[in-house]
Write a protein that holds these residues in place. Structure first.
Motif, short mmCIF file in Angstrom:
data_model
loop_
_atom_site.label_atom_id
_atom_site.label_comp_id
_atom_site.label_asym_id
_atom_site.label_seq_id
_atom_site.Cartn_x
_atom_site.Cartn_y
_atom_site.Cartn_z
N TYR A 68 0.83 -1.21 0.00
CA TYR A 68 0.00 0.00 0.00
C TYR A 68 0.87 1.26 0.00
O TYR A 68 0.58 2.22 -0.72
CB TYR A 68 -0.94 0.01 1.22
CG TYR A 68 -2.31 -0.53 0.91
CD1 TYR A 68 -3.12 0.06 -0.05
CD2 TYR A 68 -2.84 -1.62 1.61
CE1 TYR A 68 -4.38 -0.41 -0.34
CE2 TYR A 68 -4.11 -2.11 1.33
CZ TYR A 68 -4.88 -1.50 0.36
OH TYR A 68 -6.13 -1.96 0.07
N LYS A 69 1.93 1.26 0.80
CA LYS A 69 2.78 2.44 0.85
C LYS A 69 3.53 2.62 -0.48
O LYS A 69 3.63 3.73 -1.00
CB LYS A 69 3.79 2.34 2.01
CG LYS A 69 3.17 2.46 3.38
CD LYS A 69 2.40 3.75 3.63
CE LYS A 69 3.27 4.92 3.95
NZ LYS A 69 2.49 6.07 4.52
N LYS A 70 4.02 1.50 -1.01
CA LYS A 70 4.73 1.58 -2.30
C LYS A 70 3.82 2.20 -3.35
O LYS A 70 4.20 3.11 -4.09
CB LYS A 70 5.17 0.17 -2.73
CG LYS A 70 5.75 0.05 -4.13
CD LYS A 70 6.11 -1.41 -4.44
CE LYS A 70 6.40 -1.67 -5.91
NZ LYS A 70 7.69 -1.18 -6.38
N HIS A 71 2.58 1.71 -3.43
CA HIS A 71 1.67 2.18 -4.47
C HIS A 71 1.14 3.58 -4.16
O HIS A 71 0.82 4.34 -5.07
CB HIS A 71 0.55 1.15 -4.67
CG HIS A 71 1.07 -0.15 -5.23
ND1 HIS A 71 0.44 -1.35 -5.04
CD2 HIS A 71 2.19 -0.43 -5.94
CE1 HIS A 71 1.13 -2.31 -5.63
NE2 HIS A 71 2.20 -1.78 -6.18
N HIS A 72 1.05 3.91 -2.89
CA HIS A 72 0.72 5.29 -2.48
C HIS A 72 1.79 6.25 -3.01
O HIS A 72 1.50 7.31 -3.56
CB HIS A 72 0.65 5.32 -0.95
CG HIS A 72 0.85 6.64 -0.30
ND1 HIS A 72 -0.11 7.63 -0.29
CD2 HIS A 72 1.91 7.14 0.42
CE1 HIS A 72 0.34 8.67 0.39
NE2 HIS A 72 1.56 8.41 0.82
N TRP A 73 3.05 5.82 -2.92
CA TRP A 73 4.14 6.68 -3.40
C TRP A 73 4.20 6.72 -4.93
O TRP A 73 4.46 7.76 -5.52
CB TRP A 73 5.50 6.17 -2.88
CG TRP A 73 5.63 6.18 -1.40
CD1 TRP A 73 5.13 7.12 -0.54
CD2 TRP A 73 6.29 5.21 -0.58
NE1 TRP A 73 5.44 6.78 0.75
CE2 TRP A 73 6.15 5.63 0.76
CE3 TRP A 73 6.99 4.04 -0.85
CZ2 TRP A 73 6.69 4.91 1.83
CZ3 TRP A 73 7.54 3.33 0.22
CH2 TRP A 73 7.38 3.76 1.54
N LEU A 74 3.99 5.58 -5.57
CA LEU A 74 4.22 5.49 -7.02
C LEU A 74 2.99 5.85 -7.84
O LEU A 74 3.06 5.84 -9.08
CB LEU A 74 4.67 4.07 -7.39
CG LEU A 74 5.96 3.57 -6.73
CD1 LEU A 74 6.32 2.18 -7.25
CD2 LEU A 74 7.11 4.53 -6.97
N LEU A 87 -4.95 4.96 -0.70
CA LEU A 87 -4.00 3.89 -0.39
C LEU A 87 -3.28 4.15 0.93
O LEU A 87 -3.00 3.22 1.69
CB LEU A 87 -2.99 3.70 -1.53
CG LEU A 87 -3.57 3.36 -2.91
CD1 LEU A 87 -2.47 2.90 -3.85
CD2 LEU A 87 -4.68 2.31 -2.85
N ASP A 88 -3.05 5.40 1.23
CA ASP A 88 -2.41 5.72 2.52
C ASP A 88 -3.36 5.45 3.68
O ASP A 88 -2.94 4.97 4.74
CB ASP A 88 -1.96 7.18 2.53
CG ASP A 88 -0.79 7.41 3.46
OD1 ASP A 88 0.02 6.47 3.64
OD2 ASP A 88 -0.67 8.51 4.02
N LYS A 89 -4.65 5.73 3.45
CA LYS A 89 -5.67 5.45 4.48
C LYS A 89 -5.72 3.95 4.76
O LYS A 89 -5.72 3.52 5.91
CB LYS A 89 -7.03 5.98 4.02
CG LYS A 89 -8.18 5.69 4.95
CD LYS A 89 -9.46 6.35 4.43
CE LYS A 89 -10.66 6.03 5.30
NZ LYS A 89 -11.15 4.66 5.12
FE LIG Z 1 2.60 9.75 2.26
#
Ligand SMILES: [Fe+2]
Length: 199
Positions: A68-74, A87-89
């Protein structure tokens, strides 16, 4: 006449220091995959079984958080902001979940999987490419991770209930399954190919 005893001479006084004892090492005091005896009215076998199932869910959920964090960033494209926030939520909600799973393992006398390298050895969630995938592929990947965890969670919930571990069953049903299903719904709706303006 008794006089107040004087402070011990400097030579006899224990040496005091505010220096922290750094660089300490010790032996492992509980092996992974074992349980201690805890008075929680569940047999060692039941607690051991539940800990194994919970550690699998914990490892897979930790990878899900990382995905989730990877895809939140990308994230990218026209819906970047919405998906970036969503995605961050979800990552934050999964983080709450993994803490609850880990603490359930400890409650049962076990050892929760924690080190990311240990997590990587246990998880069954496929590894994502190191680079960036197309947006629908990122969302599909997250959905598949959810379904893998949900499949395992349903089975683990049934088996732990059979063995009388109501607390673990409750955690898996009310938190792992409910949260996972809701997040899967929110993701899946972003893969519906629907016109935005004209029907
Ligand atoms: Fe963030």
């Amino acid at each position: 006449m008794q006089t107040k005893s004087a402070a011990p001479a400097a030579a006899t006084r224990p040496k005091l220091s505010s220096q922290p004892w750094l660089h300490q090492r010790g032996v492992e005091i509980q092996a992974f995959g074992t349980v201690r005896q805890f008075p929680v009215a569940l047999s060692a076998d039941t607690r051991l079984y539940s800990c194994q199932r919970l550690n699998q869910l914990l490892a897979d959920s930790q990878i899900l958080v990382a995905l989730y964090k990877k895809h939140h960033w990308l994230m990218r494209g026209a819906t970047f902001y919405q998906l970036h926030l969503l995605l961050d939520k979800h990552a934050g909600e999964q983080l709450v979940l993994i803490d609850a799973i880990a603490e359930r393992v400890q409650t049962l006398g076990g050892v929760a999987v924690g080190d990311p390298r240990h997590v990587a050895e246990i998880t069954r969630v496929p590894r994502a490419p190191d680079g960036c995938e197309e947006v629908p592929a990122m969302l599909s990947r997250l959905l598949e991770a959810h379904e893998l965890i949900l499949t395992d969670a349903h089975e683990a919930a049934a088996r732990t209930a059979e063995q009388g571990d109501d607390g673990t069953n409750d955690l898996i049903v009310s938190q792992v399954i409910r949260t996972g299903e809701l997040q899967a719904w929110f993701l899946a709706e972003h893969l519906v190919d629907t016109p935005l303006v004209r029907a």
